[in-house]
Enzyme design. Sequence first.
Site, short mmCIF file in Angstrom:
data_model
loop_
_atom_site.label_atom_id
_atom_site.label_comp_id
_atom_site.label_asym_id
_atom_site.label_seq_id
_atom_site.Cartn_x
_atom_site.Cartn_y
_atom_site.Cartn_z
N HIS A 23 5.05 3.58 -8.20
CA HIS A 23 6.47 3.76 -8.53
C HIS A 23 7.37 2.85 -7.71
O HIS A 23 7.37 2.94 -6.47
CB HIS A 23 6.84 5.22 -8.27
CG HIS A 23 8.24 5.56 -8.61
ND1 HIS A 23 9.12 6.08 -7.68
CD2 HIS A 23 8.93 5.48 -9.77
CE1 HIS A 23 10.28 6.30 -8.26
NE2 HIS A 23 10.20 5.95 -9.53
N ARG A 24 8.09 1.96 -8.38
CA ARG A 24 8.95 0.95 -7.73
C ARG A 24 8.11 0.06 -6.79
O ARG A 24 8.57 -0.34 -5.71
CB ARG A 24 10.11 1.60 -6.96
CG ARG A 24 10.91 2.58 -7.81
CD ARG A 24 12.09 3.20 -7.06
NE ARG A 24 12.64 4.35 -7.76
CZ ARG A 24 13.57 5.15 -7.28
NH1 ARG A 24 14.10 4.92 -6.10
NH2 ARG A 24 14.00 6.19 -7.98
N GLU A 50 5.41 0.42 -11.64
CA GLU A 50 6.64 0.73 -12.39
C GLU A 50 7.78 0.08 -11.63
O GLU A 50 7.84 0.19 -10.39
CB GLU A 50 6.84 2.24 -12.46
CG GLU A 50 8.01 2.70 -13.32
CD GLU A 50 9.35 2.85 -12.57
OE1 GLU A 50 10.34 3.16 -13.23
OE2 GLU A 50 9.39 2.66 -11.33
N ASP A 52 12.21 -1.11 -11.95
CA ASP A 52 13.47 -0.96 -12.70
C ASP A 52 14.12 -2.32 -12.84
O ASP A 52 14.15 -3.11 -11.90
CB ASP A 52 14.42 -0.04 -11.93
CG ASP A 52 13.77 1.29 -11.60
OD1 ASP A 52 13.52 2.07 -12.53
OD2 ASP A 52 13.47 1.53 -10.41
N HIS A 65 17.16 -0.51 -8.67
CA HIS A 65 17.28 0.84 -9.24
C HIS A 65 18.71 1.36 -9.33
O HIS A 65 19.14 1.88 -10.36
CB HIS A 65 16.44 1.82 -8.39
CG HIS A 65 16.50 3.24 -8.90
ND1 HIS A 65 17.50 4.12 -8.55
CD2 HIS A 65 15.71 3.91 -9.75
CE1 HIS A 65 17.31 5.27 -9.15
NE2 HIS A 65 16.22 5.18 -9.89
N GLU A 125 11.05 -0.39 -16.45
CA GLU A 125 12.07 0.58 -16.88
C GLU A 125 13.40 -0.14 -17.06
O GLU A 125 13.95 -0.70 -16.10
CB GLU A 125 12.22 1.72 -15.87
CG GLU A 125 13.23 2.72 -16.39
CD GLU A 125 13.61 3.82 -15.42
OE1 GLU A 125 12.90 4.07 -14.44
OE2 GLU A 125 14.66 4.44 -15.68
N LYS A 127 16.85 0.04 -16.87
CA LYS A 127 17.71 1.00 -16.17
C LYS A 127 19.15 0.75 -16.58
O LYS A 127 19.76 -0.24 -16.18
CB LYS A 127 17.51 0.79 -14.67
CG LYS A 127 18.22 1.76 -13.79
CD LYS A 127 17.81 3.19 -13.99
CE LYS A 127 16.62 3.65 -13.18
NZ LYS A 127 16.22 5.03 -13.50
N ASP A 249 4.78 7.22 -5.69
CA ASP A 249 5.22 6.31 -4.63
C ASP A 249 4.04 5.86 -3.78
O ASP A 249 4.13 4.85 -3.08
CB ASP A 249 6.22 7.03 -3.70
CG ASP A 249 7.49 7.46 -4.42
OD1 ASP A 249 7.91 6.74 -5.34
OD2 ASP A 249 8.03 8.53 -4.07
O1 G3P Z 1 9.85 5.45 -14.76
C1 G3P Z 1 9.74 6.63 -14.05
C2 G3P Z 1 10.81 6.80 -13.00
O2 G3P Z 1 11.00 5.59 -12.34
C3 G3P Z 1 12.12 7.27 -13.57
O3 G3P Z 1 13.05 7.61 -12.62
O4 G3P Z 1 14.99 7.21 -11.18
O5 G3P Z 1 12.73 6.65 -10.34
O6 G3P Z 1 13.80 5.25 -12.10
P1 G3P Z 1 13.66 6.63 -11.51
MG MG Z 2 12.23 3.84 -12.60
#
Ligand code: G3P
Ligand code: MG
Length: 266
Positions: A23-24, A50, A52, A65, A125, A127, A249
């Site tokens: 994540h990120r 993943e 943004d 993000h 993503e 965003k 994460d």
């Molecule tokens: O793509 C899953 C997750 O990243 C969505 O929430 O706020 O972390 O971008 P956020």
């Molecule tokens: Mg995200």
Amino acid sequence: MQDTSPILSPVITPRPLPYTVAHRGLSAHAPENTLAAVKAAHRVGCQWVELDVQLLGDGTPVIWHDNGVRRCSDSRGKLAKLNLAKAKALDVGTWFSADFQGERMATLAEMLELLNELDMGLNLELKVNRGRDAQALVDAALPMTLGALPAERLIVSSFNSQALKAARGLEPDAQRLRLGILYEKPTRQWHEEAERLEAYSLHVDWRRLKEKRAREIKDAGYRLLCYTANDPVAFARLWPWGVDSVISDDPSLFEHHLPDSSQQRI
Ligand code: G3P
Ligand code: MG
């Protein structure tokens, strides 16, 4: 009589998605959404990240993000007020740790190049923060991304239905563009929306996912990804529902908590 039939070895079909997606980037151990975070994810064995994407004020797609830069840089103000030179002047590493001092905001183009170098998959993503233009984001980010990564190494997702619609409008071939619908909690209309967008996957907040909905999604043939989980023990009850991947994460936490950990580490 001697048996001359061929010896059958078990066929291991590679999974289209790994069990875990960082994540990120590896955001537990490096500043989120940076090149450093993706390199760190690669180092611990992650195959997918993943990230943004948003636009700077001058239209450059960057990996970021928040609506503003305060939380993750040494400055403040809105991302939409920055041009590339100003964005590149920010230190986006020190807020996380002195080890990352001097880290710069990554453009989407730089990030795609790195992902190709590392042969990694991307869940991008789209965003769309408050006041931002979904169509402009898709127009700037999607052609570049589709041009850089093969279909099987890319999922483009969003919470924003306009962004998803614009993405499908730009690339109508569902094999070429795998779209993921992000939900905090899937609505009753999830199936209608997924059919309309010819979606590939649904991405759901794992704490709000119910077994019934998970099984419906899987029975309808969609991939099911859950975000953002960092507690592999609590998450364990979700794997039997057919969840394909967890967005975390820190994917290494899941190493000994995967449905079939003998074949895949994370
Ligand atoms: O793509 C899953 C997750 O990243 C969505 O929430 O706020 O972390 O971008 P956020
Ligand atoms: Mg995200």
